[in-house]
Scaffold this active site. Structure first.
Site, PDB file in Angstrom:
ATOM      1  N   ASP A 229      94.615  75.981  13.833  1.00 13.47           N
ATOM      2  CA  ASP A 229      93.871  75.404  12.720  1.00 13.47           C
ATOM      3  C   ASP A 229      93.666  73.918  13.059  1.00 13.47           C
ATOM      4  O   ASP A 229      94.291  73.379  13.972  1.00 13.47           O
ATOM      5  CB  ASP A 229      94.607  75.588  11.395  1.00 13.47           C
ATOM      6  CG  ASP A 229      93.654  75.437  10.207  1.00 13.47           C
ATOM      7  OD1 ASP A 229      92.559  74.871  10.395  1.00 13.47           O
ATOM      8  OD2 ASP A 229      93.999  75.859   9.091  1.00 13.47           O
TER       9      ASP A 229
HETATM   10  C1  BGC Z   1      91.034  74.957   7.428  1.00 14.37           C
HETATM   11  C2  BGC Z   1      90.422  76.078   8.248  1.00 14.37           C
HETATM   12  C3  BGC Z   1      89.039  75.663   8.671  1.00 14.37           C
HETATM   13  C4  BGC Z   1      89.145  74.389   9.477  1.00 14.37           C
HETATM   14  C5  BGC Z   1      87.824  73.885  10.019  1.00 14.37           C
HETATM   15  C6  BGC Z   1      90.964  73.617   8.112  1.00 14.37           C
HETATM   16  O1  BGC Z   1      91.245  72.574   7.224  1.00 14.37           O
HETATM   17  O2  BGC Z   1      92.358  75.272   7.112  1.00 14.37           O
HETATM   18  O3  BGC Z   1      90.397  77.260   7.521  1.00 14.37           O
HETATM   19  O4  BGC Z   1      88.427  76.692   9.388  1.00 14.37           O
HETATM   20  O5  BGC Z   1      89.677  73.374   8.649  1.00 14.37           O
HETATM   21  O6  BGC Z   1      87.004  73.412   9.019  1.00 14.37           O
END
Ligand code: BGC
Length: 808
Positions: free
Chosen positions: A733
């Protein structure tokens, strides 16, 4: 605008600037080319209607043709189309509010006088959407004058009152008025409207379940309650289709609605800043309520009314070589065309491990059935569903899936509470089904809930969770890949692997250490110049030398509710709604439409589906996720993956695993038994991987049993790849926490991560860092107790296979 509002606005903007520099900015908006195919709008509209759940109806619904509708509630006009954060931030081309949906419907007349009242109010009091992780949970109500309501009642047949809620990433809901609980101004509105109208319908414009105990206060004063969820850009049209009867409701709850937040067994262990002890163990949602606390349930799992009635009959039930097969005949016995979902539940012998009273084991939805029409659906439950995971050894088979000795009973029904036994199967002796190794077991001692039979009843007891006893270091060493001797550039392009001119091994042999490092991380920032504007990050061909070898940059975009780019893209219904359709075919179609849009917009990997378990109703991202039940989550996610990948791109199910709380999600440790992991929290991912075959997976921010998911060898190698045979790429993530390997003293951060086969760091660096690697991988290479060349090459192979698959 008055002074106070001006000051509030300035304060919000300043706080937003600070918050966004620490987290994600809102995606920049473009306004061109948001044309949506009429077929796509129609598809999203019918999907949004299909997931709506009718909770109550005294016959007021569907509304009679030409009914005059008095529409109250701020979200009737300022509808929540989706939640906030990366799972909601789509630059949508349009979105239809509930008011507009009623206007568009053609069969109903909206009271425009009430509409102007709300429009005036909204103009004077524009909604403050806050900023990252400070979004509003609800929009304050306009405040109704009782005389205004009374006068309006002379002109209308029915009042529709919408109550709305929102939530978002990085923040959980609160057990407060205006979040989990009804706000005072909403209660005031309901009091006034129910006092002056005989026919009142409540619409719930929510992303996940919320407290409904207040419904009891209004009893017969409310004629119907319909959850329309957050239905994406077609929200209002879909809601109106159900109100006026163009569509017969067929959605079912994928969560249990209980009397109070305290009734959920996870509530006692939700929201801690450092540790989340999953003490309720496998007793999540209906698994708990149906076993121990039936009387706490207001609306059971799987529940949802229709305008018509169905007769459900078993016409066949038998054991097959690999499981069980059921034939169920569904007949529409009512007056409206509609569809029904058949649910099959399994009761396992409670001893010796302790089991939930019922577990969903199969579901199937009919097509549209006209009055009098029948359809026979076939449902399959395989033998694996009979298994329990014994992490204790009480069955005689430690760390094995076993089929316990005793009676297994299958039930069918329209929801978990209304079931009828349809088959009994007796297993003479406990059978070893599949031997596993202990993986990802807790390192901390804690008590977990267990079910004990006491005469005819089942009571809660507690036992100690089994703690980790494996030697991870040895397991990693014994499974290390051989390194490929490095050859330097021999002129092989990646496409040669596809055409057979060289092998993947020969291609990888050419990569030097810098290239191997680069391939295991993104291009450092969100909105990388290598990809479409507003992307979430790019990986793969992030160096010129890699691009020269034909390694293309891969563009990632969020997410669950549509493509998040600067360009306009379609906004889907939220995850909870999609799951409530109980219809994987619908979900697959919706995401196939997204797949076509991805091709047009230049997205290679959609960071979706979000599929964590709804462990607690207060989790801020529940709107993106599907259910408290892993079978529903897994089947719906697999369908989403098939849709997203139907045009060749990659899906990226997330967040693997146990991202069940947003509060301090980067710091929190999910402490959970191996059994609960396997039977609940990993189960959905297992189904998704086996049935949907995603090409990418995203780890979660949190730790699972003391190890961050992005360093978790057990999760990302032992379970995902060795047990489930996953062949794809795993990414972090966005911006991972730093860490040192306890097993290998010369491994930290990127080396620690790649050893676990978490292949790609996204978006590439740490926040605010220069565009250079952090050095932790190559520093560790060739050191005693450091990362090996073979491990770096193995990760390169995982990434290159993905690129070959989606780009060639
Ligand atoms: C989230 C993810 C997301 C990523 C990119 C993170 O803050 O937890 O689910 O895909 O950001 O935007």
């Amino acid at each position: 605008m008055d002074l106070k509002k001006k000051i509030d606005n300035i304060a919000t903007k300043t706080a937003a600037a600070v918050a966004n520099s620490l987290s994600q900015d809102e995606t920049k908006r473009e306004t061109d080319g948001g044309d949506v195919d009429a077929d796509v709008s129609a598809l999203f509209r019918s999907a949004a209607a299909e997931g709506a759940v009718l909770l109550e109806n005294n016959g007021v619904l569907p509304l009679k043709e030409n009914s005059r509708v008095a529409l109250f509630g701020i979200t009737s006009y300022q509808t929540h189309f989706v939640g906030y954060g990366s799972g909601g931030d789509v630059n949508k081309p349009y979105a239809v509010s509930i008011a507009d949906g009623i206007r568009n419907c053609g069969r109903l007349t909206l009271d425009e006088n009430i509409a102007s009242f709300y429009n005036d109010y909204n103009e004077k009091n524009p909604i403050n959407h806050g900023f990252w992780a400070h979004w509003p949970f609800y929009y304050p109500e306009a405040g109704l004058d009782i005389d205004f309501v009374r006068r309006s009642s002379f002109n209308n047949d029915t009042a529709v009152v919408t109550i709305g809620r929102s939530a978002g990433e990085d923040r959980d809901c609160k057990n407060d008025k205006g979040s989990w609980l009804l706000a005072d101004d909403e209660a005031d509105m309901l009091d006034k409207v129910t006092a002056k109208y005989d026919n009142v319908i409540v619409l719930l414009n929510i992303g996940g379940i919320f407290d409904l105990s207040w419904l009891r206060r209004y009893k017969s004063k409310i004629g119907a309650v319909l959850i329309i969820w957050q239905g994406g850009m077609e929200s209002g049209n879909a809601a109106a289709d159900i109100l006026c009867g163009k569509v017969c409701p067929s959605g079912k709850l994928t969560d249990t609605i209980a009397n109070s937040i305290d009734d959920y067994p996870s509530s006692k262990n939700f929201g801690d800043k450092d540790f989340t002890f999953y003490k309720e163990d496998i007793y999540v949602g209906y698994r708990y309520f149906e076993t121990f606390a039936k009387n706490k349930v207001v609306y059971p799992f799987g529940y949802g009314l229709s305008y018509t009635t169905f007769d459900i009959k078993k016409t066949g039930a038998k054991k097959t070589d690999s499981g069980f097969e059921f034939k169920i005949k569904v007949t529409n016995t009512g007056r409206y065309t509609g569809r029904q979902t058949v649910e099959i539940y399994l009761e396992k012998p409670c001893e010796p491990l302790g089991e939930p009273a019922l577990v969903l084991t199969a579901f199937k939805k009919t097509g549209d059935l006209k009055p009098g029409e029948s359809e026979t659906v076939t449902l399959i439950s395989d033998d694996y569903a009979l298994c329990s995971y014994d992490d204790e050894g009480v069955t005689g088979y430690k760390n094995c899936y076993v089929i316990n000795k005793g009676e297994f009973a299958f039930y069918m029904g329209e929801n978990v509470r209304d079931v009828k036994k349809i088959l009994t199967y007796y297993n003479e002796n406990t059978v070893l089904y599949d031997k596993k190794e202990q993986v990802c077991a807790p390192k901390k001692e804690f008590d977990i809930m267990a079910a004990k039979k006491l005469g005819d009843s089942t009571v809660v007891s507690y036992k100690k969770a089994v703690v980790n006893s494996t030697d991870l270091r040895q397991r990693i060493i014994s499974a290390r890949p051989e390194s490929i001797p490095q050859t330097g550039d021999r002129g092989y392009k990646l496409s040669f692997v596809k055409s057979g001119k060289c092998t993947m091994r020969e291609f990888i042999a050419q990569l030097d250490n810098d290239e191997l490092e680069a391939i295991s991380r993104g291009d450092y920032t969100m909105n990388s110049p290598l990809g479409a504007k507003g992307n979430a990050g790019v990986f793969g061909g992030v160096l010129e030398s890699l691009r020269d070898k034909g390694v293309m940059p891969v563009t990632t975009t969020d997410g669950p509710s549509g493509i998040r780019l600067s360009a306009q893209c379609s906004l889907l219904p939220c995850g909870t709604l999609l799951a409530c359709t109980f219809n994987p075919d619908t979900v697959e179609k919706v995401y196939s439409a997204v797949a076509k849009e991805m091709k047009k917009r230049g997205s290679d990997v959609l960071l979706a589906p979000g599929m964590n378990i709804h462990r607690n109703p207060l989790c801020g991202r529940n709107f993106e996720y599907y259910s408290e039940d892993p079978l529903v989550a897994g089947k719906i996610a697999a369908a989403a993956v098939r849709g997203i990948q139907s045009e060749g791109a990659s899906a990226c199910p997330k967040h693997f695993a146990c991202n069940n709380q947003e509060f301090r999600r980067n710091m929190n440790d999910s402490v959970v038994s191996e059994r609960a992991l396997r039977e609940i929290y990993l189960k959905g991912f297992e189904i998704c991987v086996k049935e949907g075959e995603p090409k990418s997976i995203m780890t979660s921010y949190n730790k699972v049993n003391s190890v961050y998911s992005h360093y978790n060898y057990d999760l990302c190698t032992a379970v995902l790849r060795s047990e489930w045979r996953y062949k794809g790429n795993v990414m972090t993530d966005w911006w991972m926490k730093k860490g040192k390997s306890p097993e290998f003293k010369n491994m930290s951060d990127q080396a620690y991560r790649v050893t676990a086969q978490v292949d790609v760091l996204m978006p590439g660096g740490s926040r605010g860092q220069n565009r250079t690697p952090d050095g932790t991988m190559l520093k560790s290479l060739k050191k005693k107790d450091g990362i090996t060349l073979g491990e770096m090459q193995r990760t390169a192979e995982n990434v290159l296979n993905l690129i070959l698959d989606i780009k060639y």
